[in-house]
Scaffold this active site. Structure first.
Site, PDB file in Angstrom:
ATOM      1  N   ASP A 104       0.849  -1.198   0.000  1.00 42.11           N
ATOM      2  CA  ASP A 104       0.000   0.000   0.000  1.00 42.11           C
ATOM      3  C   ASP A 104       0.883   1.245   0.000  1.00 42.11           C
ATOM      4  OD1 ASP A 104       0.291  -1.142   2.917  1.00 42.11           O
ATOM      5  OD2 ASP A 104       0.017   1.005   3.118  1.00 42.11           O
ATOM      6  N   HIS A 144       1.478  -9.016  -3.314  1.00 40.00           N
ATOM      7  CA  HIS A 144       0.455  -7.997  -3.087  1.00 40.00           C
ATOM      8  C   HIS A 144       1.076  -6.598  -3.182  1.00 40.00           C
ATOM      9  CE1 HIS A 144      -3.263  -6.400  -1.341  1.00 40.00           C
ATOM     10  NE2 HIS A 144      -2.505  -5.624  -0.583  1.00 40.00           N
ATOM     11  N   ASP A 148       0.431 -17.718  -4.600  1.00 39.36           N
ATOM     12  CA  ASP A 148       1.039 -16.596  -5.327  1.00 39.36           C
ATOM     13  C   ASP A 148      -0.044 -15.802  -6.053  1.00 39.36           C
ATOM     14  OD1 ASP A 148       2.923 -14.868  -6.326  1.00 39.36           O
ATOM     15  OD2 ASP A 148       3.490 -16.179  -8.007  1.00 39.36           O
ATOM     16  N   GLU A 198       2.641 -10.877   0.691  1.00 40.11           N
ATOM     17  CA  GLU A 198       2.953  -9.461   0.663  1.00 40.11           C
ATOM     18  C   GLU A 198       4.431  -9.253   0.352  1.00 40.11           C
ATOM     19  OE1 GLU A 198       1.212  -5.654   3.176  1.00 40.11           O
ATOM     20  OE2 GLU A 198       1.883  -7.403   4.251  1.00 40.11           O
TER      21      GLU A 198
END
Ligand code: CA
Ligand code: CA
Length: 761
Positions: A355, A685, A733, A742
């Site tokens: 993020d 991610h 994955d 992540e």
């Protein structure tokens, strides 16, 4: 549209259900007109959509300003499902300019329980999402709904296919684990251990052979049965071919009737790994344009979070003038309203993970481990600092006369300095715990397009101690290169430490992780105090820091958690610095610190001996934690340091063998480092290394460490696919599996430190 169509679908649904129930053993397509060859029937739509056929696709203009995915829907009713049977659901959609699609098969009425919930960011090029599920109930009137609401701006969606198949060929998720012989897919050092693991139910030893690239046998022997592997739940044998001294590429291990992935036996198996691991950080820098000529063209992007809040031409609110949380939202986070009356310029730093948040606490261990990788090379006899030299890394500061790893560290250190509470304000000298969006965003989303409000979160004692420790260490390392910056760092470190002592219990809360960012909550900070005091004592020699060290439970206590040290358990960082970097402790005290590293390494090796896959990670009950790959890397670092201190080959062998697990000698036969090995993780991610969500975007850079198996499977994708998994199988994955897949700065920092040692061997 389409009331008539719904009725027609209803009339024939009973017949279809009968057909389906009678022939459940073979595949049946349950979506009617799922390829839209017959036009719009029998698909219906909410009143805010006016679907139309365009080039054989069902398209609709989606109005802007809807809040929820289900505020705009195209759907189909009267789908027959049967409890306990398995189904495969998929849809293919494109968007202009792009938007979110949520595909659900569900109950047709309140509470609209979803049997499966798939998400896709529909881009102009189109994309497909698919997944399997087992029906929890029998009914004839389930729905397929394609939800397209939730985007602020209007967009157009087109569907070219939607399919729901029943039938025996639809199985639960089964990972492709490849050949039964699991090897380090990079390879082995000529003078290092060469171990492999074979998955087999055979109760007795099996023959094995190592073949060279021409297919000639160069070694042979028999496997050692090891029973059921405790972390994988499957029966395994081990193979030891350490006696092989041939070198080259393209070796395979043949066992159980199959050939392994190919591997090398070479001195340069790990060459490039340290550089790649450390190169992760430049493309995740905030506040600077990423130059494609440096990072590689596919990683080029505009600077993220640099606009002014007053600049309405950009959706990005910028980090150059960030306010604190509002009292209303902080009430929920802290149980009492909190805000501040100032704004800070907190541009720069690294994006923490997938993020756009930036966290001082996790930043601290990350920057510290990068610096420690370099600092070890300065003080361990025979260590090489070549990997850290000026010009060694693809960063804009290559060639400025300063080691590139320090340039990279400075990018984060300056951000951390900027997070300090200003003089004259409440908690002056403490450090804001984190800065991130006020709400979660979806994948993909480039940093410069993030439209959310950015907020400073409450200062914490832990953040102040992270700054104190990292800045104190940075100060001594920058002293030869930039004395002024070194002075700035030590002044900030001492100030933050004093503020932490004055306010020793202001903690981040888990409740402050509900919206837009993770909590990084930690209410046990005696380890942070120890780490900061250690780094400050090493740099300054000041007796007050020594006194604090002596008063710490870690002065003589165990500093190395059996589960691996991490951002919330940092005593190991202080202990290894005291054991490695010359400081004002007595020779006996330094020796005691070294002996504690060696004792911890002995414990890890003992546990490793009981792991047929050779990983240095044996948490209680083999319950793997979030980011398990980096935890065993931390343990491997401790063992490698024991080798630094003793020169005893058993530590070298153990730390080398640990790498095998990371590069493919594991239950899933996968390398957890992107770009390394035959079969490796590549869909971690991330909102901008989001190739799986948008083919125009890149995969994570070569050398990115995936978090790896997480027994707690804490995201919906993992929960759907991995239910009941044994620890090593609790990984997928997939880009939306943020709890198993992540990427983060602290994991790549650990990998960087370990890789620097591996490259040397
Ligand atoms: Ca440089
Ligand atoms: Ca702690």
């Amino acid at each position: 549209m389409i009331d008539g169509a719904i009725r027609r679908r209803a009339m024939c649904s009973a017949a279809i259900a009968t057909l389906f129930l009678a022939s459940a053993a073979s595949a049946a397509e349950l979506a009617v007109n799922g390829d839209f060859a017959g036009g719009q029937d029998p698909w219906w739509a909410t009143g805010n959509l006016s679907p139309r056929m365009v080039d054989g696709k069902l398209c609709a203009d989606v109005p802007g300003g809807t809040a929820n995915p289900w505020d705009a829907i195209i759907g189909q009713n009267n789908i027959a499902v049967s409890q306990g049977d398995s189904y495969q659901f998929s849809f293919t959609a494109s968007g202009d300019p792009g938007g979110p699609v949520r595909g659900v098969v569900q109950m047709p009425s309140d509470p609209y329980t979803a049997y499966i919930d798939l998400r896709l960011q529909a881009e102009p090029d189109g994309g497909t999402q698919s997944g399997g599920f087992t029906a929890p109930e029998t009914r004839l009137d389930a729905q397929i709904v394609l939800q397209v609401g939730g985007r602020a701006e209007p967009w157009t969606v087109c569907f070219s296919n939607a399919s729901l198949e029943s039938g025996a060929e639809v199985k639960a998720y089964e990972p492709d684990t490849g050949p039964v012989a699991r090897v380090n897919q990079l390879g082995y050092l000529p003078d290092g251990p060469k171990l492999a693991t074979v998955v087999t139910d055979a109760e007795t030893a099996l023959p094995w052979r190592v073949l060279d690239a021409s297919g000639a046998e160069i070694a042979a022997g028999e496997t050692t049965p090891r029973g059921v592997d405790p972390s994988a739940g499957i029966k395994v044998h081990t193979v030891d071919f350490s006696s092989v001294t041939a070198t080259g590429d393209g070796f395979v291990l043949e066992a159980g009737g199959e050939k392994s992935h190919p591997f090398a036996i070479s001195d340069d198996v790990y060459s490039g790994l340290a550089r790649d691991a450390m190169s992760y950080f430049y493309p995740v820098r905030s506040g600077i344009e990423i130059d494609g000529a440096i990072a590689g063209e596919k990683y080029a992007r505009p600077a993220g979070h640099v606009s002014s809040p007053q600049d309405t031409s950009s959706p990005n609110m910028g980090d150059n003038a960030v306010p604190c949380q509002l009292p209303e939202s902080s009430q929920k986070a802290y149980g009492e309203p909190w805000t501040c009356d100032y704004i800070l310029d907190v541009t720069g730093g690294w994006y923490d993970a997938g993020d756009h948040g930036k966290y001082v606490v996790n930043g601290g261990i990350s920057v510290a481990q990068l610096m420690s990788a370099y600092e070890r090379a300065l003080h361990i006899e025979g260590a090489s600092d070549a990997a850290f030299a000026d010009g060694a890394l693809p960063v804009p500061e290559a060639g400025n006369g300063v080691p590139d790893v320090l340039d990279e560290a400075r990018w984060e250190l300056e951000f951390m300095l900027s997070m300090m509470v200003p003089d004259g304000k409440p908690h002056a000298g403490l450090v804001h715990h984190k800065i991130h969006d006020n709400e979660w965003t979806g994948i993909p989303l480039m940093p410069h397009l993030d439209p959310k409000v950015r907020e400073l979160h409450r200062p914490s004692t832990a953040a102040a101690l992270n700054l104190a420790a990292a800045a104190a260490q940075g100060s001594r390392l920058f002293q030869p290169h930039d004395a002024e910056f070194a002075a700035t760092l030590i002044a900030a470190a001492e100030k933050a430490y004093a503020a932490a002592k004055a306010t020793p219990d202001l903690y981040a809360t888990v409740e402050d992780g509900a919206s837009g960012g993770g909590p990084y909550n930690d209410d046990k900070v005696d380890d942070e105090f120890y780490w900061a005091a250690a780094e400050l004592f090493i740099t300054t020699g000041n007796a007050s820091y020594r006194a604090d060290l002596e008063a710490s439970p870690y002065w003589s206590g165990d500093a190395f958690p059996v589960t691996g040290f991490d951002w919330g358990n940092v005593s190991a960082l202080g202990r290894m610095s005291l054991a490695t970097v010359p400081n004002g402790l007595s020779a006996d005290e330094v020796d005691a610190a070294r002996q504690s590293v060696i004792a911890a390494a002995d414990g890890f090796i003992k546990a490793q001996d009981n792991e047929p896959f050779g990983q240095i990670y044996s948490p209680p009950e083999h319950k793997y934690d979030w980011g398990s790959t980096h935890l065993f890397v931390q343990n491997a670092i401790v063992v490698s340091r024991a080798y630094d201190f003793t020169g005893d080959a058993k530590y070298r062998d153990a730390a080398l063998e640990a790498a095998d697990y990371m590069f493919g000698r594991n239950a899933l036969n996968i390398s957890y480092v992107t770009g390394y090995g035959d079969h490796y993780a590549k869909n971690q991610h991330s909102r901008w290394f989001a190739n799986q969500a948008n083919a125009d975007l890149p995969n994570p850079p070569k050398g990115s460490l995936a978090g790896g198996p997480n027994s707690s499977i804490q995201d919906p994708v993992a929960q759907r696919l991995l239910k009941g998994c044994a620890a090593q199988f609790c990984y997928v994955d997939e880009i939306e599996s943020w709890s198993t897949n992540e990427i983060t700065i602290n994991w790549n920092a650990a990998l960087s430190q370990y890789a620097a040692w591996l490259v040397e061997q």
